[in-house]
Write a protein that holds these residues in place. Structure first.
Motif, short mmCIF file in Angstrom:
data_model
loop_
_atom_site.label_atom_id
_atom_site.label_comp_id
_atom_site.label_asym_id
_atom_site.label_seq_id
_atom_site.Cartn_x
_atom_site.Cartn_y
_atom_site.Cartn_z
N PRO A 1 0.84 -1.18 0.31
CA PRO A 1 -0.35 0.18 0.26
C PRO A 1 1.11 1.58 -0.49
CG PRO A 1 -0.11 -0.77 2.00
CD PRO A 1 0.74 -1.81 1.23
N PRO A 2 0.52 2.09 -0.75
CA PRO A 2 1.45 3.36 -0.55
C PRO A 2 1.20 4.43 0.26
CG PRO A 2 -0.58 3.85 -2.58
CD PRO A 2 -0.08 2.59 -1.48
N PHE A 3 1.86 5.06 0.98
CA PHE A 3 1.65 5.53 2.24
C PHE A 3 3.10 7.11 2.18
CE2 PHE A 3 5.59 3.71 2.96
CZ PHE A 3 6.42 4.00 3.72
N ALA A 4 2.58 8.32 2.65
CA ALA A 4 3.51 9.33 2.44
C ALA A 4 4.35 9.39 3.85
CB ALA A 4 2.39 10.49 2.49
N VAL A 5 5.34 10.84 4.14
CA VAL A 5 6.09 10.75 4.67
C VAL A 5 6.11 12.22 4.55
CG1 VAL A 5 8.28 11.36 5.35
CG2 VAL A 5 7.16 8.91 3.73
N THR A 6 6.05 12.87 6.27
CA THR A 6 5.74 14.08 6.42
C THR A 6 7.47 14.41 7.49
OG1 THR A 6 4.77 13.77 8.21
CG2 THR A 6 3.70 14.38 5.81
N MET B 1 -4.57 9.49 5.58
CA MET B 1 -4.06 8.01 4.92
C MET B 1 -2.99 7.24 5.64
SD MET B 1 -1.34 9.83 1.77
CE MET B 1 -0.99 8.13 1.40
N ARG B 2 -2.31 6.09 5.55
CA ARG B 2 -0.80 5.71 6.05
C ARG B 2 0.34 7.43 6.11
NH1 ARG B 2 1.66 1.40 7.80
NH2 ARG B 2 2.93 2.13 9.56
N VAL B 3 0.61 8.12 6.94
CA VAL B 3 1.72 8.95 6.97
C VAL B 3 2.99 8.65 7.90
CG1 VAL B 3 1.96 11.39 7.33
CG2 VAL B 3 -0.08 10.53 6.18
N VAL B 4 3.75 8.46 8.03
CA VAL B 4 5.25 8.44 8.35
C VAL B 4 5.74 9.67 8.49
CG1 VAL B 4 7.85 6.97 8.93
CG2 VAL B 4 4.71 5.97 8.05
N SER B 5 6.01 10.14 9.69
CA SER B 5 6.32 11.53 10.28
C SER B 5 8.19 10.81 10.74
CB SER B 5 5.60 12.47 11.24
OG SER B 5 6.29 13.37 11.24
N VAL B 6 9.10 12.18 10.36
CA VAL B 6 10.10 12.31 10.91
C VAL B 6 10.59 13.45 11.42
CG1 VAL B 6 12.91 12.16 10.17
CG2 VAL B 6 10.59 10.65 9.12
N ALA B 7 10.31 13.12 12.54
CA ALA B 7 10.29 14.55 13.29
C ALA B 7 11.35 14.91 13.84
CB ALA B 7 9.61 14.65 14.90
N HIS B 8 11.13 16.31 13.66
CA HIS B 8 12.98 17.40 13.33
C HIS B 8 13.37 18.34 15.13
CE1 HIS B 8 14.00 15.27 9.91
NE2 HIS B 8 15.46 15.43 10.16
N LEU B 9 13.97 18.59 16.24
CA LEU B 9 14.51 19.47 17.38
C LEU B 9 15.12 20.22 16.68
CD1 LEU B 9 14.02 20.13 19.92
CD2 LEU B 9 15.86 18.75 20.33
#
Length: 256
Positions: free
Chosen positions: A10-15, A104-112
């Motif tokens: 399945p496709p997913f987005a990255v934020t 939708m399925r979204v994976v987030s890569v958080a930054h400080l």
């Protein structure tokens, strides 16, 4: 070995989401924006956005930082002086719960991101307002709601959890690294640095003991060759961040 079939997944987005921390009026504050679109329209959220197809994660985080604050990320290991609009930026953690975004399925890569006292923010993108909010206030509201600051809580999505993780990263890193100087202007006094520690840790520190520790830690601070009276009272000596990245001995948090 069977051929790889992209359609089988399945496709997913990255934020990228940003925990932007600064010290304002002796309090640790974070940048939040009020969402102008669904989902969570009208709720406060951390700044961030989707990663573009041509971007890597660091570039996306740096772009969002510029768009939201006007700050440029800098490499703390670089020998060049920190630019006046520079901010420390580092990757924090990745968040990928299947239901964290209802679209939708979204994976987030958080930054400080850490920077000295910053001006009032200007909203952009899908945000219709922005402000600096007290970290204690935001996480305290979540705790009062029984969330302990680590779930959905006051902020949209799972941003309360991301904020809590970012704050704890900052609190722990200033124990053993020179990261606290990222909250200070290029030249600062020991008293100004102490107030950073007090704001980030949320405790009061003994001024004389603190002065002895930071000036006695090799490579932490170097004299800037001047004094200032901006704090009032007698002139105070100005310092710059030294070359040390790790503090030995560390600046341990008082037990509260």
């Amino acid at each position: 070995m069977p051929p790889y079939d992209p359609s089988a997944f399945p496709p997913f987005a990255v934020t990228v989401d940003l925990v932007v921390l600064t010290v304002r009026r002796h309090a640790l504050c974070t940048l939040v924006v009020r969402r102008g679109e669904t989902p969570f329209q009208g709720r406060w959220a951390l700044p961030g956005g989707f990663v573009r197809a041509e971007e890597d994660l660091g570039a996306a985080a740096a772009r969002e930082l510029v768009e939201e604050t006007g700050l440029c990320a800098y490499d703390p290991t670089a020998p060049a002086p920190v630019p006046s609009n520079g901010a420390h930026l580092e990757q924090l953690a990745t968040y990928g719960a299947p239901d964290r975004d209802p679209r939708m399925r979204v994976v987030s890569v958080a930054h400080l991101a850490l920077a000295p006292d910053l001006p009032a923010p200007r909203a952009g993108g899908d945000a219709n307002s922005a402000r600096w909010a007290s970290v204690e206030e935001l996480l305290g509201e979540d705790a009062a709601a029984g969330d302990e600051g680590r779930g959905a809580g006051t902020l949209a999505f799972d941003h309360s959890r991301i904020l809590a993780d970012g704050v704890e990263r900052a609190r722990s890193k200033i124990e053993y690294s020179s990261l606290a100087t990222a909250f200070c202007p290029p030249e600062f006094t020991v008293g100004e640095l102490r107030r950073v520690y007090e704001a980030v840790w949320g405790v009061a520190l003994d001024p004389r003991n603190f002065h002895r520790k930071v000036t006695g830690t090799p490579g932490f601070l170097v004299p800037a060759g001047g004094t200032t009276t901006r704090q009032g009272g007698r002139p105070a000596q100005l310092f710059r961040a030294g070359g040390a990245t790790l503090l030995n001995p560390p600046m341990l948090r008082p037990e509260v």
